[in-house]
Design a protein around this motif. Structure first.
Motif, PDB file in Angstrom:
ATOM      1  N   PRO A   1     -35.892  20.999 -28.231  1.00 30.27           N
ATOM      2  CA  PRO A   1     -35.949  22.332 -28.834  1.00 30.27           C
ATOM      3  C   PRO A   1     -35.201  23.375 -28.003  1.00 30.27           C
ATOM      4  CG  PRO A   1     -38.061  21.777 -27.837  1.00 30.27           C
ATOM      5  CD  PRO A   1     -37.182  20.565 -27.668  1.00 30.27           C
ATOM      6  N   VAL A   2     -34.316  24.118 -28.656  1.00 31.41           N
ATOM      7  CA  VAL A   2     -33.507  25.119 -27.963  1.00 31.41           C
ATOM      8  C   VAL A   2     -34.167  26.488 -28.027  1.00 31.41           C
ATOM      9  CG1 VAL A   2     -31.156  26.024 -27.749  1.00 31.41           C
ATOM     10  CG2 VAL A   2     -31.548  23.952 -29.034  1.00 31.41           C
ATOM     11  N   ASP A   3     -34.807  26.753 -29.170  1.00 32.75           N
ATOM     12  CA  ASP A   3     -35.294  28.113 -29.410  1.00 32.75           C
ATOM     13  C   ASP A   3     -36.435  28.095 -30.412  1.00 32.75           C
ATOM     14  OD1 ASP A   3     -34.358  27.961 -32.114  1.00 32.75           O
ATOM     15  OD2 ASP A   3     -32.360  28.601 -31.519  1.00 32.75           O
ATOM     16  N   VAL A   4     -37.091  29.233 -30.547  1.00 32.67           N
ATOM     17  CA  VAL A   4     -37.992  29.434 -31.682  1.00 32.67           C
ATOM     18  C   VAL A   4     -37.581  30.744 -32.351  1.00 32.67           C
ATOM     19  CG1 VAL A   4     -40.359  29.563 -32.528  1.00 32.67           C
ATOM     20  CG2 VAL A   4     -39.882  28.343 -30.400  1.00 32.67           C
ATOM     21  N   HIS A   5     -37.167  30.628 -33.604  1.00 27.53           N
ATOM     22  CA  HIS A   5     -36.847  31.801 -34.409  1.00 27.53           C
ATOM     23  C   HIS A   5     -38.020  32.084 -35.332  1.00 27.53           C
ATOM     24  CE1 HIS A   5     -32.697  32.929 -33.635  1.00 27.53           C
ATOM     25  NE2 HIS A   5     -32.287  31.681 -33.697  1.00 27.53           N
ATOM     26  N   SER A   6     -38.015  33.252 -35.967  1.00 27.29           N
ATOM     27  CA  SER A   6     -38.944  33.417 -37.085  1.00 27.29           C
ATOM     28  C   SER A   6     -38.290  34.254 -38.164  1.00 27.29           C
ATOM     29  CB  SER A   6     -40.292  33.970 -36.639  1.00 27.29           C
ATOM     30  OG  SER A   6     -40.144  35.141 -35.906  1.00 27.29           O
TER      31      SER A   6
ATOM     32  N   ASP B   1     -34.630  36.317 -36.856  1.00 27.32           N
ATOM     33  CA  ASP B   1     -34.239  37.100 -35.677  1.00 27.32           C
ATOM     34  C   ASP B   1     -32.906  36.693 -35.059  1.00 27.32           C
ATOM     35  OD1 ASP B   1     -35.636  34.828 -34.960  1.00 27.32           O
ATOM     36  OD2 ASP B   1     -37.183  35.874 -33.804  1.00 27.32           O
ATOM     37  N   TRP B   2     -32.187  35.752 -35.706  1.00 27.01           N
ATOM     38  CA  TRP B   2     -30.784  35.543 -35.305  1.00 27.01           C
ATOM     39  C   TRP B   2     -29.985  36.809 -35.609  1.00 27.01           C
ATOM     40  CZ3 TRP B   2     -33.554  32.256 -38.466  1.00 27.01           C
ATOM     41  CH2 TRP B   2     -33.399  32.422 -39.837  1.00 27.01           C
ATOM     42  N   ALA B   3     -30.485  37.636 -36.551  1.00 24.61           N
ATOM     43  CA  ALA B   3     -29.807  38.911 -36.856  1.00 24.61           C
ATOM     44  C   ALA B   3     -29.736  39.782 -35.599  1.00 24.61           C
ATOM     45  CB  ALA B   3     -30.510  39.654 -37.974  1.00 24.61           C
TER      46      ALA B   3
ATOM     47  N   SER C   1     -31.859  32.588 -20.706  1.00 24.98           N
ATOM     48  CA  SER C   1     -30.562  33.246 -20.917  1.00 24.98           C
ATOM     49  C   SER C   1     -30.016  33.020 -22.321  1.00 24.98           C
ATOM     50  CB  SER C   1     -29.554  32.828 -19.848  1.00 24.98           C
ATOM     51  OG  SER C   1     -29.531  31.441 -19.730  1.00 24.98           O
ATOM     52  N   PHE C   2     -30.238  31.839 -22.882  1.00 23.94           N
ATOM     53  CA  PHE C   2     -29.753  31.562 -24.238  1.00 23.94           C
ATOM     54  C   PHE C   2     -30.497  32.416 -25.269  1.00 23.94           C
ATOM     55  CE2 PHE C   2     -30.286  29.398 -28.293  1.00 23.94           C
ATOM     56  CZ  PHE C   2     -28.997  29.027 -28.624  1.00 23.94           C
ATOM     57  N   ASN C   3     -31.817  32.411 -25.171  1.00 26.35           N
ATOM     58  CA  ASN C   3     -32.607  33.085 -26.213  1.00 26.35           C
ATOM     59  C   ASN C   3     -32.498  34.609 -26.158  1.00 26.35           C
ATOM     60  OD1 ASN C   3     -33.867  30.958 -27.898  1.00 26.35           O
ATOM     61  ND2 ASN C   3     -34.583  30.226 -25.923  1.00 26.35           N
ATOM     62  N   VAL C   4     -32.230  35.137 -24.972  1.00 31.72           N
ATOM     63  CA  VAL C   4     -31.986  36.579 -24.845  1.00 31.72           C
ATOM     64  C   VAL C   4     -30.788  36.976 -25.719  1.00 31.72           C
ATOM     65  CG1 VAL C   4     -30.997  38.262 -23.220  1.00 31.72           C
ATOM     66  CG2 VAL C   4     -33.046  36.990 -22.588  1.00 31.72           C
ATOM     67  N   VAL C   5     -29.775  36.133 -25.731  1.00 32.08           N
ATOM     68  CA  VAL C   5     -28.557  36.433 -26.499  1.00 32.08           C
ATOM     69  C   VAL C   5     -28.720  36.066 -27.975  1.00 32.08           C
ATOM     70  CG1 VAL C   5     -26.069  35.940 -26.675  1.00 32.08           C
ATOM     71  CG2 VAL C   5     -27.155  36.017 -24.428  1.00 32.08           C
ATOM     72  N   LYS C   6     -29.438  34.968 -28.234  1.00 27.20           N
ATOM     73  CA  LYS C   6     -29.519  34.439 -29.605  1.00 27.20           C
ATOM     74  C   LYS C   6     -30.427  35.264 -30.509  1.00 27.20           C
ATOM     75  CE  LYS C   6     -28.733  30.999 -32.572  1.00 27.20           C
ATOM     76  NZ  LYS C   6     -29.394  31.478 -33.761  1.00 27.20           N
ATOM     77  N   GLY C   7     -31.421  35.964 -29.909  1.00 28.37           N
ATOM     78  CA  GLY C   7     -32.372  36.731 -30.734  1.00 28.37           C
ATOM     79  C   GLY C   7     -33.681  35.998 -30.932  1.00 28.37           C
ATOM     80  N   SER C   8     -33.721  34.767 -30.444  1.00 28.87           N
ATOM     81  CA  SER C   8     -34.916  33.928 -30.584  1.00 28.87           C
ATOM     82  C   SER C   8     -35.758  34.009 -29.319  1.00 28.87           C
ATOM     83  CB  SER C   8     -34.456  32.487 -30.838  1.00 28.87           C
ATOM     84  OG  SER C   8     -33.287  32.222 -30.064  1.00 28.87           O
TER      85      SER C   8
ATOM     86  N   GLY D   1     -37.747  41.034 -28.285  1.00 23.67           N
ATOM     87  CA  GLY D   1     -37.988  39.689 -27.772  1.00 23.67           C
ATOM     88  C   GLY D   1     -39.369  39.576 -27.136  1.00 23.67           C
ATOM     89  N   LYS D   2     -39.762  40.596 -26.386  1.00 22.67           N
ATOM     90  CA  LYS D   2     -41.093  40.583 -25.753  1.00 22.67           C
ATOM     91  C   LYS D   2     -42.169  40.529 -26.831  1.00 22.67           C
ATOM     92  CE  LYS D   2     -40.524  42.727 -21.203  1.00 22.67           C
ATOM     93  NZ  LYS D   2     -39.106  42.959 -20.957  1.00 22.67           N
TER      94      LYS D   2
END
Ligand code: BGC
Length: 417
Positions: free
Chosen positions: A137-142, A267-269, A331-338, A354-355
């Protein structure tokens, strides 16, 4: 294409020891649908991390949110006996491929780095098959989010809407002022993404679960579903005439530029807003689809590794290990939005949205209100998901009234199972 792929297949992966750190040399060919500005920026974080490990990256991008097109390309590649090394994948698609026995077993890396202890069960449900790790798993979006241009809202005296009726009133105000209220791309997966939040807003987690996870015909065809389709009709009245076929990131750009006030999107937006140097609380606002506060419809991007031969395995393992490292997850999720897919990553590097997302994910997981996104393959296998997409899109485009849509939904889901 064949020659290029042939070279990839031949790429040799060897383990070398440099200054005491294990370095896996080789290459990975990665199939993914991260093609927007924000997505590409996040992907770069991974490319760079792998480069540092001596692993080169062969890019196989296939545009299209939700990954439908990417999955079509993948099927063709596998049928041709030529699967990519690693593939971005969602929920039930992972389990479907695992059932076919074509995915590499990642147990050794998982055990070494103790993934079992740090990945939440809701995610693990899709990372493991038959007790074995088959995805990282790379991320969690919603998906139940709204993105708003703060300057537009401020100039019209609009406060952040708390209820559905507030939201509709706010959009009416924007429309009356001659602006586009809702930025939207008319593609089935985008309509379905909005529908995740709308269904949740009507009946809460219990109804969402009954309808999308249990596929209960009474919920799929009942009065609450009719109400959900009516709400989709309300939303339809706030999109501009050119919405059909528009990509999701172009809809985000309309909000970023101030041509439109709101976008209902995963939240990729946020990745697009950040990429445009916008700041949460200053230039844009993030809030949950009104009426869904406390609930989270999630989807987690994972990488699966296909069985492509022993020579490739060190590079695959190194990629898996890099993806699961706590520093990368931050670092990835900070940029991705997830948000991170592991529970032990601090929220320090994340912005206010993000928080908030991290805290809400944790709370929802605890309260049993963390629900798999229907639109992004975390509620049902593809056949059922696509059947729901068809009805949602037909309703959004005026082919079915809300009442008809609810009836058709029962039929379509029954046929797809
Ligand atoms: C993926 C996201 C991606 C979005 C739009 C979703 O299905 O989970 O990572 O950014 O599609 O492309």
């Amino acid at each position: 294409m064949r020659g290029y792929l042939g070279k990839t297949m031949k790429a040799v992966a060897v383990l070398a020891l440099t200054t005491g750190v294990a370095r896996a040399e080789g290459s990975v060919e990665v199939l993914h649908w991260w093609t927007s500005g924000g997505e590409a920026a996040a992907l770069n974080v991974l490319k760079q991390d792998l480069q540092k490990e001596g692993i080169s990256w062969k890019d196989m991008p296939v545009a299209g949110g939700g990954g439908e097109q990417a999955m079509t390309v993948l099927r063709a590649r596998v049928t041709a006996g030529d699967p990519p090394t690693a593939v971005q994948m969602l929920g039930y698609d992972i389990l479907d491929w695992a059932k076919q026995g074509v995915l590499a077993n990642l147990d050794a890396v998982a055990k070494k780095d103790n993934w079992d202890a740090v990945v939440p069960d809701a995610i693990k449900k899709f990372s493991k098959y038959d007790g074995h790790w088959i995805a990282v798993p790379v991320d969690v979006h919603s998906t139940n989010w709204v993105w708003a241009n703060k300057h537009v809202l401020d100039s019209l005296g609009i406060a952040q809407p708390k209820t559905w009726d507030d939201f509709i009133a706010a959009m009416q105000k924007v429309k009356d002022a001659g602006k586009i209220a809702l930025a939207m791309g008319g593609q089935p997966w985008q309509e379905a993404t909005m529908f995740d939040g709308v269904v949740l807003s009507v009946g809460g987690p219990e109804f969402y679960k009954k309808a999308f996870i249990d596929l209960d015909p009474a919920a799929l065809g009942g009065p609450q579903m009719v109400e959900a389709f009516k709400r989709m009709g309300q939303l339809r009245s706030f999109v501009d005439p050119n919405f059909s076929g528009r990509d999701w990131n172009l809809a985000s750009a309309m909000v970023i530029k101030g041509d439109a006030a709101f976008q209902m999107m995963g939240d990729w937006a946020k990745g697009e807003f950040l990429r445009a140097n916008q700041k949460p609380g200053v230039d844009f606002e993030c809030f949950r689809t009104p009426g869904t506060e406390g609930d989270v419809t999630f989807n987690s991007d994972q990488f699966v590794m296909f069985k492509v031969g022993k020579a490739q395995q060190p590079a695959q393992d190194a990629m898996a290990e890099a993806v699961m490292s706590p520093a990368f997850q931050s670092s990835f999720n900070v940029v991705k939005g997830s948000v991170p897919a592991r529970t032990d990553v601090p929220d320090t590097a994340f912005d206010a949205c993000g928080k908030m997302a991290m805290a809400q994910l944790k709370a929802a997981d605890k309260n049993g209100t963390l629900l798999g996104s229907m639109a992004h393959g975390h509620a049902n296998p593809a056949a059922v998901k696509n059947a729901i997409y068809d009805v949602v899109t037909a309703n959004f485009n005026g082919q079915y009234s809300a009442e008809q849509a609810a009836k058709e939904l029962v039929k379509a889901v029954a046929l797809a199972q």
